[in-house]
Motif scaffolding. Structure first.
Motif, PDB file in Angstrom:
ATOM      1  N   LEU A 179       1.072   7.983  15.075  1.00 19.58           N
ATOM      2  CA  LEU A 179       2.223   7.169  14.686  1.00 19.58           C
ATOM      3  C   LEU A 179       3.546   7.889  14.905  1.00 19.58           C
ATOM      4  CD1 LEU A 179       0.791   5.688  11.370  1.00 19.58           C
ATOM      5  CD2 LEU A 179       0.864   4.607  13.633  1.00 19.58           C
ATOM      6  N   PHE A 180       3.520   9.211  14.899  1.00 23.51           N
ATOM      7  CA  PHE A 180       4.749   9.991  15.072  1.00 23.51           C
ATOM      8  C   PHE A 180       4.563  11.046  16.152  1.00 23.51           C
ATOM      9  CE2 PHE A 180       5.079   8.589  10.630  1.00 23.51           C
ATOM     10  CZ  PHE A 180       6.387   8.130  10.579  1.00 23.51           C
ATOM     11  N   GLU A 181       5.674  11.356  16.791  1.00 29.95           N
ATOM     12  CA  GLU A 181       5.739  12.533  17.646  1.00 29.95           C
ATOM     13  C   GLU A 181       6.440  13.620  16.842  1.00 29.95           C
ATOM     14  OE1 GLU A 181       7.805  11.380  21.150  1.00 29.95           O
ATOM     15  OE2 GLU A 181       6.375   9.797  21.666  1.00 29.95           O
ATOM     16  N   ARG A 182       5.771  14.739  16.626  1.00 25.54           N
ATOM     17  CA  ARG A 182       6.352  15.828  15.844  1.00 25.54           C
ATOM     18  C   ARG A 182       7.254  16.659  16.751  1.00 25.54           C
ATOM     19  NH1 ARG A 182       2.029  12.809  13.827  1.00 25.54           N
ATOM     20  NH2 ARG A 182       1.557  13.413  11.677  1.00 25.54           N
ATOM     21  N   THR A 184      13.214  18.665  15.661  1.00 20.84           N
ATOM     22  CA  THR A 184      14.260  18.038  14.836  1.00 20.84           C
ATOM     23  C   THR A 184      13.703  17.066  13.805  1.00 20.84           C
ATOM     24  OG1 THR A 184      14.571  16.323  16.529  1.00 20.84           O
ATOM     25  CG2 THR A 184      15.993  18.277  16.645  1.00 20.84           C
ATOM     26  N   GLY A 185      12.395  16.814  13.825  1.00 18.87           N
ATOM     27  CA  GLY A 185      11.819  15.913  12.833  1.00 18.87           C
ATOM     28  C   GLY A 185      10.719  15.034  13.404  1.00 18.87           C
ATOM     29  N   ASP A 236       0.835  -1.203   0.000  1.00 15.10           N
ATOM     30  CA  ASP A 236       0.000   0.000   0.000  1.00 15.10           C
ATOM     31  C   ASP A 236       0.874   1.258   0.000  1.00 15.10           C
ATOM     32  OD1 ASP A 236      -2.836   1.140   0.575  1.00 15.10           O
ATOM     33  OD2 ASP A 236      -1.525   2.105   2.039  1.00 15.10           O
ATOM     34  N   SER A 237       0.448   2.263  -0.775  1.00 10.91           N
ATOM     35  CA  SER A 237       1.210   3.512  -0.863  1.00 10.91           C
ATOM     36  C   SER A 237       1.408   4.156   0.503  1.00 10.91           C
ATOM     37  CB  SER A 237       0.513   4.502  -1.798  1.00 10.91           C
ATOM     38  OG  SER A 237       0.521   4.033  -3.125  1.00 10.91           O
ATOM     39  N   ALA A 238       0.388   4.098   1.331  1.00  8.61           N
ATOM     40  CA  ALA A 238       0.494   4.715   2.655  1.00  8.61           C
ATOM     41  C   ALA A 238       1.629   4.094   3.461  1.00  8.61           C
ATOM     42  CB  ALA A 238      -0.829   4.578   3.402  1.00  8.61           C
ATOM     43  N   LEU A 239       1.800   2.770   3.358  1.00 15.51           N
ATOM     44  CA  LEU A 239       2.878   2.103   4.081  1.00 15.51           C
ATOM     45  C   LEU A 239       4.244   2.483   3.505  1.00 15.51           C
ATOM     46  CD1 LEU A 239       1.575  -1.513   4.798  1.00 15.51           C
ATOM     47  CD2 LEU A 239       1.798   0.413   6.378  1.00 15.51           C
ATOM     48  N   ARG A 240       4.332   2.617   2.184  1.00 19.45           N
ATOM     49  CA  ARG A 240       5.603   3.024   1.567  1.00 19.45           C
ATOM     50  C   ARG A 240       5.975   4.436   2.000  1.00 19.45           C
ATOM     51  NH1 ARG A 240       5.925   3.933  -3.349  1.00 19.45           N
ATOM     52  NH2 ARG A 240       3.762   3.804  -4.082  1.00 19.45           N
ATOM     53  N   TYR A 241       5.013   5.331   2.006  1.00 17.26           N
ATOM     54  CA  TYR A 241       5.279   6.702   2.427  1.00 17.26           C
ATOM     55  C   TYR A 241       5.642   6.740   3.914  1.00 17.26           C
ATOM     56  CZ  TYR A 241       3.259   8.394  -2.000  1.00 17.26           C
ATOM     57  OH  TYR A 241       3.015   8.653  -3.321  1.00 17.26           O
ATOM     58  N   PHE A 242       4.936   5.951   4.700  1.00 16.23           N
ATOM     59  CA  PHE A 242       5.213   5.866   6.141  1.00 16.23           C
ATOM     60  C   PHE A 242       6.656   5.416   6.388  1.00 16.23           C
ATOM     61  CE2 PHE A 242       5.401   2.807   9.717  1.00 16.23           C
ATOM     62  CZ  PHE A 242       5.229   3.673  10.782  1.00 16.23           C
ATOM     63  N   ARG A 257      12.464   6.342   7.797  1.00 14.80           N
ATOM     64  CA  ARG A 257      13.884   6.248   7.449  1.00 14.80           C
ATOM     65  C   ARG A 257      14.563   7.611   7.432  1.00 14.80           C
ATOM     66  NH1 ARG A 257      16.735   3.314   2.180  1.00 14.80           N
ATOM     67  NH2 ARG A 257      18.873   3.580   2.958  1.00 14.80           N
ATOM     68  N   TYR A 258      13.898   8.616   6.872  1.00 18.87           N
ATOM     69  CA  TYR A 258      14.559   9.912   6.680  1.00 18.87           C
ATOM     70  C   TYR A 258      14.232  10.929   7.764  1.00 18.87           C
ATOM     71  CZ  TYR A 258      15.688   7.896   2.199  1.00 18.87           C
ATOM     72  OH  TYR A 258      16.163   7.059   1.222  1.00 18.87           O
ATOM     73  N   GLY A 259      13.291  10.606   8.632  1.00 19.73           N
ATOM     74  CA  GLY A 259      13.046  11.438   9.796  1.00 19.73           C
ATOM     75  C   GLY A 259      12.258  12.700   9.564  1.00 19.73           C
ATOM     76  N   SER A 260      11.793  12.934   8.351  1.00 17.96           N
ATOM     77  CA  SER A 260      10.969  14.118   8.097  1.00 17.96           C
ATOM     78  C   SER A 260      10.131  13.898   6.847  1.00 17.96           C
ATOM     79  CB  SER A 260      11.830  15.375   7.932  1.00 17.96           C
ATOM     80  OG  SER A 260      12.349  15.479   6.626  1.00 17.96           O
TER      81      SER A 260
END
Length: 300
Positions: free
Chosen positions: A52-55, A58-59, A8-14, A19-22
């Protein structure tokens, strides 16, 4: 055909954000607008009902829920790639890719000669070999960007399967003309009387050396410090002094015939291990599994 058809595209974007942190960096790698990445992350969070993320300033940092999803998504991507390659006939034992992350000492000569021997039988298998630090070896395996990792005495890590663990004691490496070369083994106290070349501080081997010297009350200042394995071995082969490495690091070195490689009699120096790692719960492609089997047999 790529694994994208099954992921799924959402998983690839996630995974790109992980990986890149931002979001911005992920969008560059994915060649899409940052807003598209943001929408997919928001969609996942809405459907799962969890952040899913803490904003942070630093990213983007994974939350506990994000860690669970990241483990699932990495395995799903790798499994999709394996299935697609088998369907399209690009996998099997005839063709494929083996990605290895390894500490530099093993990546310099030991692994290249093993890869060469493997490809004599399976010429369709291609390799990527990345030399990096202990922690980065494990991180690359956890993130699914390396199929196999080789590292030294790591702590237990979540999501890692240990395929093989062997003792890898430190050896003193010197020219065959060195005054100590005829001995069966040496001590750190004996080495203190000769010029020494060592890896940089905060490396696994240097930490063991410093601990052992501290325990014995030895004050040894190296005459050469380097982050380059070949430089230290060439220094010893040319008669400049002694260096310290595992036997596997010099077993297939081009200077091997000019070197004496002696065990160092010391508790810390004898306690190192080499660990072969893969991602826990993953079904390895056939080419990767075949090379892993050969690698473990060679370490035996």
């Amino acid at each position: 055909m790529t694994e994208r058809v099954l992921v799924d595209s959402a998983l690839r974007y996630f995974l790109a954000v992980v990986r890149y942190g931002s979001i911005n960096k992920a969008s560059v790698q994915l060649h899409v607008a940052p807003s598209a990445v943001s929408r997919q992350i928001a969609r996942l969070e809405a459907e799962l009902g969890s952040q899913l993320f803490e904003r942070t300033k630093t990213g983007m940092r994974l939350s506990a829920s994000g860690e669970l999803l990241a483990d699932h998504a990495r395995k799903a991507r790798l499994e999709a790639l394996r299935v697609v390659n088998e369907i399209t006939g690009l996998e099997g034992i005839q063709k494929g890719m083996v990605r290895i992350a390894s500490i530099e000492g093993l990546a310099t000569y030991f692994l290249p000669q093993l890869i060469s021997r493997f490809r004599e039988r399976y010429s369709g298998i291609h390799f990527e070999l990345i030399a990096c630090s202990n922690s980065n070896v494990t991180r690359r395996v956890q993130e699914g960007v390396a199929d196999i990792g080789l590292t030294l005495t790591p702590p237990p890590m979540r999501g890692i399967r240990v395929e093989k663990r062997i003792m890898a004691p430190v050896h003193a490496v010197m020219s065959i003309d060195h005054p100590l070369a005829s001995k069966r083994q040496v001590t750190l106290a004996q080495l203190a009387g000769y010029p020494l070349g060592l890896p940089q501080e905060n490396t696994n081997l240097r930490n063991l050396f410093d601990i052992a010297c501290s325990r014995q009350g030895l004050l040894i200042e190296p005459v050469l410090v380097s982050n380059y394995v070949n430089a230290l071995i060439a220094f010893s082969a040319s008669g400049g002094g002694v260096t310290l490495f595992g036997e596997l690091s010099v077993r297939h070195h081009s200077y091997r015939e000019r070197l004496a490689v002696l065990p160092v009699k010391d508790r810390e120096m004898s306690s190192r291990t080499i660990e072969v790692q893969t991602l826990a719960g993953r079904t390895l492609p056939k080419g990767v599994a075949a090379f892993l089997e050969m690698l473990c047999q060679e370490l035996d």
